[in-house]
Design an enzyme around this catalytic site. Sequence first.
Site, PDB file in Angstrom:
ATOM      1  N   ALA A  34      11.330   5.506   3.145  1.00 33.99           N
ATOM      2  CA  ALA A  34      12.749   5.322   3.413  1.00 33.99           C
ATOM      3  C   ALA A  34      13.001   4.270   4.477  1.00 33.99           C
ATOM      4  CB  ALA A  34      13.365   6.660   3.841  1.00 33.99           C
ATOM      5  N   ASP A  92       2.278  16.005  11.933  1.00 36.76           N
ATOM      6  CA  ASP A  92       2.151  15.958  10.470  1.00 36.76           C
ATOM      7  C   ASP A  92       0.691  15.748  10.090  1.00 36.76           C
ATOM      8  OD1 ASP A  92       2.767  15.967   7.819  1.00 36.76           O
ATOM      9  OD2 ASP A  92       3.717  14.002   7.770  1.00 36.76           O
ATOM     10  N   LYS A  94       2.099  -2.711   9.047  1.00 37.39           N
ATOM     11  CA  LYS A  94       3.194  -1.755   9.017  1.00 37.39           C
ATOM     12  C   LYS A  94       4.474  -2.473   9.439  1.00 37.39           C
ATOM     13  CE  LYS A  94       3.923   2.976  10.684  1.00 37.39           C
ATOM     14  NZ  LYS A  94       3.343   4.028  11.564  1.00 37.39           N
ATOM     15  N   VAL A 100       3.939  -0.351   4.128  1.00 35.50           N
ATOM     16  CA  VAL A 100       2.641  -0.785   4.620  1.00 35.50           C
ATOM     17  C   VAL A 100       2.068  -1.742   3.583  1.00 35.50           C
ATOM     18  CG1 VAL A 100       0.306  -0.089   5.235  1.00 35.50           C
ATOM     19  CG2 VAL A 100       2.231   1.310   5.918  1.00 35.50           C
ATOM     20  N   GLY A 119      10.363   1.917   5.807  1.00 30.81           N
ATOM     21  CA  GLY A 119       9.567   0.704   5.819  1.00 30.81           C
ATOM     22  C   GLY A 119       8.461   0.756   4.802  1.00 30.81           C
ATOM     23  N   LEU A 136       0.813  -1.209   0.000  1.00 34.71           N
ATOM     24  CA  LEU A 136       0.000   0.000   0.000  1.00 34.71           C
ATOM     25  C   LEU A 136       0.846   1.257   0.000  1.00 34.71           C
ATOM     26  CD1 LEU A 136      -2.680  -1.059   2.636  1.00 34.71           C
ATOM     27  CD2 LEU A 136      -2.861  -1.147   0.154  1.00 34.71           C
ATOM     28  N   GLY A 137       2.059   1.188   0.493  1.00 38.64           N
ATOM     29  CA  GLY A 137       2.937   2.344   0.534  1.00 38.64           C
ATOM     30  C   GLY A 137       4.327   1.933   0.939  1.00 38.64           C
ATOM     31  N   SER A 138       5.338   2.721   0.502  1.00 41.27           N
ATOM     32  CA  SER A 138       6.724   2.392   0.818  1.00 41.27           C
ATOM     33  C   SER A 138       7.491   3.683   0.999  1.00 41.27           C
ATOM     34  CB  SER A 138       7.350   1.554  -0.304  1.00 41.27           C
ATOM     35  OG  SER A 138       8.711   1.307  -0.044  1.00 41.27           O
TER      36      SER A 138
END
Length: 966
Positions: free
Chosen positions: A564, A763, A588, A568, A566, A560-562
């Site tokens: 620097a 954030d 995660k 998901v 790690g 789902l996402g990458s």
Amino acid sequence: MHSSDAFWTSAFVLFLLQCGAQSSGSTERRPRCATDGSTMRCVLEEADVFSSDPVKLGGIEGQTVDVYTKCQQSNSERFECLCYQRINASMQPLQHFEREHTNGTHTVMCGNYSVTVDEPPQRRPSVPVIKAIAIRVRFAQLVCVSEGNPRPNIKWYNGKDPKESKEEKWNRAKSIVKSLPDPNVKCCASNVLGEECTAVYYHDLDTQVDDQKGQIFLTSGQSLLLQCKKESNKDPKLRWLLNNTAISGVTSLYFRDWMEYLSIESVNVTHSGEYICKSKSNHSVNTYVKVFDNDKIDVLQLNENSSILAQNKASFCFQALVFSHPKAQCHWITPNQSKIECEETHYHPYNSSFKLCNPDPGQYQLKLDTQEYSVIRNLSLCISDIPSINVSTNSSFITCKTQSSKPTALSWKICPSHLKNIDSEDWKEIPVALSEFPDSDQFCQKKITFDQPRSHKENHLIKCCITNVAGTHCSEQILLQTNSYTEYIVCLVVIISLFMIIFVLIVYIRVKKPVYQSQIQMIQMVGPNDNDYIYIDFREFKYDPKWEFPRENLELGKMLGSGAFGMVMQATAYGISKPGVSIQVAVKMLKEKHQAMEKEALMSELKMLTHIGNHENIVNLLGACTSTGPVYLIFQYCCNGDLLNYLKSNREHFHKYLTDAFNRDRFRGLYHNFQQKRNSSEFVESNDNSHMHITPETKEQENEALLSSSISSVSTIEEMLKCDSDLQEEELQSLTYDDLLSFSFQVAKGMEFLSAKNCIHRDLAARNVLVTLGRRVKIGDFGLARDIEHDSNYVVRGNVRLPVKWMAPESIFKGVYTMQSDVWAYGILLWEIFSLGVTPYPGITVNNTFYTMIESGYHMEQPYYAADSLYKVMCHCWSLDPVDRPCFSKLVAFMEKKLAALEERLYYNVGGYSYNDIIYQNPPVTPDATLEEELQSSPENSLEPKNSDESNTTEDLGSVRPQPGV
């Protein structure tokens, strides 16, 4: 069913029959029952069948029970009804119930009403209660009673032939024997779960005159039966005394054997003391009784920390002497956590000896258990051997390395090399100070390294020596020769090495990658000012193993996402919500090549999340995998992605005219959104609808819309299950103004929860908010899997990349993050929402000019879809002084009020619709357009003046200082 007096008999194990609905505080009803021993016949009256109170019928295992029920026909004639068993939704005559087929509960139909049969849980026999009772003068019997499920079987030992057992209850067994002068008599009760015994403590004055019998240990609640015997032609007048106080007993005569019994059915600590049996001739025997409140375990002897030589390992044994009452079960737990049952080498009443021979070195445990008490003792075994010593040398030092158990002495031995015949007296010994040495891979072995500066004056021999429990051992001697150029070479090497180290450090500092740290942090105030705080370090917190999820029940899917640090992954979790159910989750994890401190940071994040808790507007933690593999954090999976892309992809479906939304979805879309909020929100208050003018046709349409709504307030697990189904296709495509308000309200609720936990996000932005079914939004933390190097929202400032367009001035220029800096970011998030995903500060490059604008109080223009009151809230959030910004609780109250007012106006105008406060329309869709480009539409697309009621809704936020504009 016949109207005659018909009945139907069923043979089964009947432990508990309950008829009718049971409720708290209801009373038991007892029907008329009669039994002849093998068969019990019970009649359920009409009042029993139709009553809501429970009806209980008590039976005995193996007994036949005839149940009669009486019903009433239309002609008021009474007749008996039959009972039936419900099997797979069909009615069958009730048959004999086998234990393995009942699973503890089954249902029987009596007429139109059900009867539930419950089987109580199994339990091992209780410790038998044994006592002596007088039947007639000088004649006594021994009675033994025990309870359990299944009903225990009682057996007497040492030649006792019991009379027929008498059952007083379904789970109670009773046995009676004659009083005889037999020693070592005991009564034992057993069932499938185990056996318990109680002894008769026998004393013979003919053989134990003036003798001490020993000690008896009991636990509170157990029974005590003392038997004193003397052979005599005449009554010897036997009597028992406790601490020199006479106690009445039961006398029994068997031929010439006179016996005096002392029975206590349930002892307590007051019954502890010296018991003496005396005759009229003053012959006596005594015993001591000790009663414990609870089970007792004492480890009397144990060699806990042992250190032996390797050659003695085969003959070494761990040994333990244990006192226990009742007798304890014993196990050894080895270093690899395997369990070994103890070998009992000796048993004297209450004292046991155990041993474990030829164990491997390591940490062990001795575990002792009774039913009520447990004791664990730690042991260790260290094995020492002759160490292998290695000596190496360079131009400056001589180094000695070895692996050994903890040394007691270290030394260097030096001898001139010119000697031809070297004696032990020629060696000069230089002791080395002992220090803490690191552990090796082998238990209790140390990695020992020590140095000796090299002398260049003359050639000599040198060796190193170590002393441990195995003795003193030395390395091979080596010859050291002098070299006139050695010192210069050493200095040159040191200088070059120093320069290289400095160069490497400079390069490392310049190119050093930042380590991973969770964006969400918990703070602790340490001073009077809001800026005086520290981050709470969760590294020392303990991880609660209840969050551990079996790794084998997790099936990883697509990424789902990458970033620097790690990534998901989407995954399927089997049984994380409830057994047999699989749901989609987000996992995660760190990348394969990661630093130890990054893993430590991820574990700290896990501990922090378990400490914070769950909230409906936070991406909640579901579990974790921390052992035997990489660390996985398992979160809720939100199937609609992040809020930023959700807003962008639904721009063309946004309706600024409510009539457009009604016409497009035929009322269904808008009512779907509002009804969902009415069902699930906490803030919508009930309004007086007396002023609403809704025609019958409109009301019918409203009811139809409400009935067609397929999604209401759902729990977290139901929400994830729906994400797995095809219900996503039923998500309505219309996006309305109230949806934007709902998103704003939900984010404020989530941030209110975090701030209440002293958490700061650091954030907060639309890209870090996820959307799931029912347009529920959840705040997340994606710092681990975000590619900030290629994300233009993160700008290099110093040595890090920061989302400066969302950051408060104190965070940009001072590095200070507080709840109020999150409020600033929330104002930017509001601007993103009501511009439908436009990047903040459109057309402005982040440079020195941008920072100057922020410092001087620059505010972005009002977003295209925001009302005046909402823009005022954004400006409050962008106050330069953090004190002037509203807290999240006030922001929640404001959004709550706005949503309630909007819903009330919607229902008010649903018949003949007119809505003057906010005029909706479909704007032109330009996915990547700036704010200025979106505002360049025709004049009719501009926001019309807002209602005066709406402009005053910011009063709840308190006074706000005017902000200068640039």
